[in-house]
Enzyme design. Structure first.
Site, PDB file in Angstrom:
ATOM      1  N   ALA A 134      32.523  45.483  49.080  1.00  0.00           N
ATOM      2  CA  ALA A 134      32.872  44.430  50.034  1.00  0.00           C
ATOM      3  C   ALA A 134      31.697  43.981  50.620  1.00  0.00           C
ATOM      4  O   ALA A 134      30.706  44.841  50.757  1.00  0.00           O
ATOM      5  CB  ALA A 134      33.692  44.871  50.680  1.00  0.00           C
TER       6      ALA A 134
ATOM      7  N   GLY B 217      34.347  48.432  47.202  1.00  0.00           N
ATOM      8  CA  GLY B 217      35.166  47.467  46.582  1.00  0.00           C
ATOM      9  C   GLY B 217      35.020  47.008  45.238  1.00  0.00           C
ATOM     10  O   GLY B 217      35.968  46.662  44.456  1.00  0.00           O
TER      11      GLY B 217
ATOM     12  N   GLU C 290      36.563  49.571  43.216  1.00  0.00           N
ATOM     13  CA  GLU C 290      38.223  49.130  43.281  1.00  0.00           C
ATOM     14  C   GLU C 290      38.353  48.178  42.385  1.00  0.00           C
ATOM     15  O   GLU C 290      39.434  48.098  41.777  1.00  0.00           O
ATOM     16  CB  GLU C 290      38.427  48.910  44.872  1.00  0.00           C
TER      17      GLU C 290
ATOM     18  N   GLU D 133      32.709  54.351  51.749  1.00  0.00           N
ATOM     19  CA  GLU D 133      33.236  53.763  52.816  1.00  0.00           C
ATOM     20  C   GLU D 133      33.338  54.529  53.931  1.00  0.00           C
ATOM     21  O   GLU D 133      32.989  54.166  54.954  1.00  0.00           O
ATOM     22  CB  GLU D 133      34.817  53.403  52.440  1.00  0.00           C
TER      23      GLU D 133
HETATM   24  N1  DAK Z   1      27.403  43.922  51.244  1.00  0.00           N
HETATM   25  C1  DAK Z   1      26.436  42.922  51.561  1.00  0.00           C
HETATM   26  N2  DAK Z   1      25.181  43.039  51.131  1.00  0.00           N
HETATM   27  C2  DAK Z   1      24.823  43.676  50.428  1.00  0.00           C
HETATM   28  C3  DAK Z   1      25.611  45.059  49.868  1.00  0.00           C
HETATM   29  C4  DAK Z   1      27.063  44.922  50.306  1.00  0.00           C
HETATM   30  N3  DAK Z   1      28.144  45.730  50.159  1.00  0.00           N
HETATM   31  N4  DAK Z   1      24.900  45.987  48.964  1.00  0.00           N
HETATM   32  C5  DAK Z   1      23.892  45.225  49.058  1.00  0.00           C
HETATM   33  N5  DAK Z   1      23.474  44.391  49.687  1.00  0.00           N
HETATM   34  C6  DAK Z   1      22.277  43.651  49.950  1.00  0.00           C
HETATM   35  C7  DAK Z   1      21.726  44.284  50.691  1.00  0.00           C
HETATM   36  O1  DAK Z   1      21.784  43.987  52.155  1.00  0.00           O
HETATM   37  C8  DAK Z   1      20.046  43.638  50.145  1.00  0.00           C
HETATM   38  O2  DAK Z   1      19.991  42.336  50.819  1.00  0.00           O
HETATM   39  P1  DAK Z   1      18.695  41.917  51.596  1.00  0.00           P
HETATM   40  O3  DAK Z   1      18.429  42.945  52.771  1.00  0.00           O
HETATM   41  O4  DAK Z   1      17.656  41.696  50.528  1.00  0.00           O
HETATM   42  O5  DAK Z   1      19.192  40.505  52.107  1.00  0.00           O
HETATM   43  C9  DAK Z   1      20.268  43.299  48.978  1.00  0.00           C
HETATM   44  O6  DAK Z   1      21.593  43.260  48.502  1.00  0.00           O
HETATM   45  C10 DAK Z   1      19.745  44.316  48.019  1.00  0.00           C
HETATM   46  O7  DAK Z   1      20.183  45.646  48.250  1.00  0.00           O
HETATM   47  P2  DAK Z   1      19.330  46.749  48.615  1.00  0.00           P
HETATM   48  O8  DAK Z   1      17.912  46.256  49.105  1.00  0.00           O
HETATM   49  O9  DAK Z   1      19.857  47.971  49.548  1.00  0.00           O
HETATM   50  O10 DAK Z   1      18.941  47.463  47.228  1.00  0.00           O
HETATM   51  P3  DAK Z   1      18.443  49.074  47.048  1.00  0.00           P
HETATM   52  O11 DAK Z   1      18.296  49.081  45.372  1.00  0.00           O
HETATM   53  O12 DAK Z   1      17.613  49.428  47.697  1.00  0.00           O
HETATM   54  O13 DAK Z   1      19.973  49.950  47.050  1.00  0.00           O
HETATM   55  C11 DAK Z   1      22.352  50.125  46.937  1.00  0.00           C
HETATM   56  C12 DAK Z   1      21.173  49.595  46.465  1.00  0.00           C
HETATM   57  C13 DAK Z   1      23.654  49.924  46.289  1.00  0.00           C
HETATM   58  C14 DAK Z   1      22.427  51.661  47.091  1.00  0.00           C
HETATM   59  C15 DAK Z   1      22.478  49.709  48.619  1.00  0.00           C
HETATM   60  O14 DAK Z   1      22.283  48.219  48.304  1.00  0.00           O
HETATM   61  C16 DAK Z   1      23.506  50.012  49.095  1.00  0.00           C
HETATM   62  O15 DAK Z   1      23.741  51.194  49.561  1.00  0.00           O
HETATM   63  N6  DAK Z   1      24.731  49.176  49.398  1.00  0.00           N
HETATM   64  C17 DAK Z   1      25.761  49.195  50.060  1.00  0.00           C
HETATM   65  C18 DAK Z   1      26.697  49.982  49.431  1.00  0.00           C
HETATM   66  C19 DAK Z   1      27.878  50.279  50.296  1.00  0.00           C
HETATM   67  O16 DAK Z   1      28.150  50.813  51.321  1.00  0.00           O
HETATM   68  N7  DAK Z   1      28.727  49.147  49.773  1.00  0.00           N
HETATM   69  C20 DAK Z   1      30.066  49.012  50.679  1.00  0.00           C
HETATM   70  C21 DAK Z   1      31.082  49.864  50.114  1.00  0.00           C
HETATM   71  S1  DAK Z   1      32.333  50.053  51.386  1.00  0.00           S
HETATM   72  C22 DAK Z   1      37.826  46.638  54.373  1.00  0.00           C
HETATM   73  C23 DAK Z   1      38.088  46.402  53.071  1.00  0.00           C
HETATM   74  C24 DAK Z   1      37.470  46.777  52.109  1.00  0.00           C
HETATM   75  C25 DAK Z   1      36.340  47.573  52.407  1.00  0.00           C
HETATM   76  C26 DAK Z   1      36.037  47.674  53.729  1.00  0.00           C
HETATM   77  C27 DAK Z   1      36.749  47.369  54.760  1.00  0.00           C
HETATM   78  N8  DAK Z   1      38.776  46.191  55.412  1.00  0.00           N
HETATM   79  C28 DAK Z   1      40.060  45.987  55.098  1.00  0.00           C
HETATM   80  C29 DAK Z   1      38.198  45.982  56.695  1.00  0.00           C
HETATM   81  C30 DAK Z   1      35.328  48.005  51.581  1.00  0.00           C
HETATM   82  C31 DAK Z   1      34.220  48.442  51.599  1.00  0.00           C
HETATM   83  C32 DAK Z   1      33.132  48.666  50.824  1.00  0.00           C
HETATM   84  O17 DAK Z   1      33.202  48.157  49.850  1.00  0.00           O
END
Ligand code: DAK
Length: 259
Positions: free
Chosen positions: A66, A111, A114, A134
């Site tokens: 997400a 997400g 998911e 998450e």
């Molecule tokens: N959201 C927004 N931007 C994201 C992103 C995300 N999930 N994942 C990556 N990006 C963006 C980065 O911020 C970066 O943007 P800039 O800084 O260049 O503007 C760009 O994509 C490239 O990412 P990286 O520079 O980080 O790329 P790397 O190769 O170094 O790393 C990575 C890749 C996938 C390991 C890393 O980007 C990463 O850890 N990303 C986040 C993964 C993550 O934690 N995803 C979220 C999972 S939690 C809810 C309902 C649902 C959810 C939550 C709440 N509620 C009901 C409230 C769901 C939550 C999730 O999905």
């Protein structure tokens, strides 16, 4: 509706939906959800679409979760609403009567995983990575990750992945049964299309029945065995059944009308 965050293409009966926010690793924001819901509503009765392939643009990500930047400042109420809305849309995909396959071409996190798990089948490229990170952000999965991951890989492994937030590689996802095949990235879409084409040769009515029966297994309060009796019985009144049995008896290939 004009789509700004997804690309769509219909070819040989397959609708390909490409999540298209490559700069954000195809992170799922509200607009993506709205567009995905809209396209599924649009194609439900469109005969030219017989199956759906979902993938991500670029070579790095299916969807990295997400959009963290979007939900970072949400209130409790907004969080609940976001979760309920996402779950509702993923349920539309899971119970869709036409086959839906995720071609996971890179990161499928949070997400993103998911979404892939809401699809009927998952194929992965060899560079794909899977995880529910998450807990590292201070939230639980909100789009049914705790439920579908447990259904797909079993309680112990699901607990481990959900509680550690660890990322696994494609070959481990294959071992766990999270994906059906791991394929070199350049061949992922072709292999996914091949699988969809094999499904599309079968009776669409019977395939829809299979989806409904398997879903019944996982639906609270629904007896899957009874659902199967009902779906099986229904088939005897269809043109597909007449065509399938006639083709068998006349030693020819069936050409199902899908009715
Ligand atoms: N959201 C927004 N931007 C994201 C992103 C995300 N999930 N994942 C990556 N990006 C963006 C980065 O911020 C970066 O943007 P800039 O800084 O260049 O503007 C760009 O994509 C490239 O990412 P990286 O520079 O980080 O790329 P790397 O190769 O170094 O790393 C990575 C890749 C996938 C390991 C890393 O980007 C990463 O850890 N990303 C986040 C993964 C993550 O934690 N995803 C979220 C999972 S939690 C809810 C309902 C649902 C959810 C939550 C709440 N509620 C009901 C409230 C769901 C939550 C999730 O999905």
């Amino acid at each position: 509706m004009t789509y700004e965050n997804i690309l769509t293409e219909i070819k040989d009966g397959i609708l390909t939906i490409t999540l298209n926010r490559p700069k954000q690793l195809n992170a799922l924001n509200k607009a993506v959800f709205t567009e995905v819901e809209s396209i599924f509503t649009d194609i439900a009765t469109k005969d030219e679409v017989k199956s759906i392939l979902i993938t991500g643009s670029g070579e790095k990500a299916f969807a990295a979760g997400a959009d963290i930047k979007e939900f970072a400042n949400f209130s409790v109420e907004e969080g609940k609403e976001l979760s309920a809305n996402g779950q509702r849309i993923f349920k539309i995909i899971e119970t869709f009567s036409k086959p839906v396959i995720a071609a996971v071409n890179g990161f499928a996190l949070g997400g993103g995983l998911e979404l892939a798990m809401a699809c009927h089948i998952r194929l992965a490229s060899d560079n794909a990575r899977f995880g529910q990170p998450e807990v590292s952000l201070g939230v639980t999965p909100g789009y049914a990750g705790t439920q579908r991951l447990t259904q797909l890989i079993g309680k112990g492994k699901a607990m481990e992945l959900l509680m550690t937030g660890a990322m696994i590689k494609a070959d481990e996802a294959l071992k766990l049964g999270l994906v059906n095949y791991v394929i070199p990235q350049g061949e992922l879409i072709a292999k996914t299309e091949e699988l969809l084409k094999n499904i599309m040769k079968q009776s669409p009515v019977a395939v829809a029945g299979v989806i409904a029966c398997v879903d019944a297994y996982y639906t609270d309060g629904v007896d899957g065995f009874k659902a199967e009796v009902k779906e099986f019985g229904k088939c005897f009144g269809t043109e597909d059944f007449k065509e399938g049995t006639d083709a068998f008896m006349n030693k020819r290939k069936a050409d199902f009308p899908g009715k």
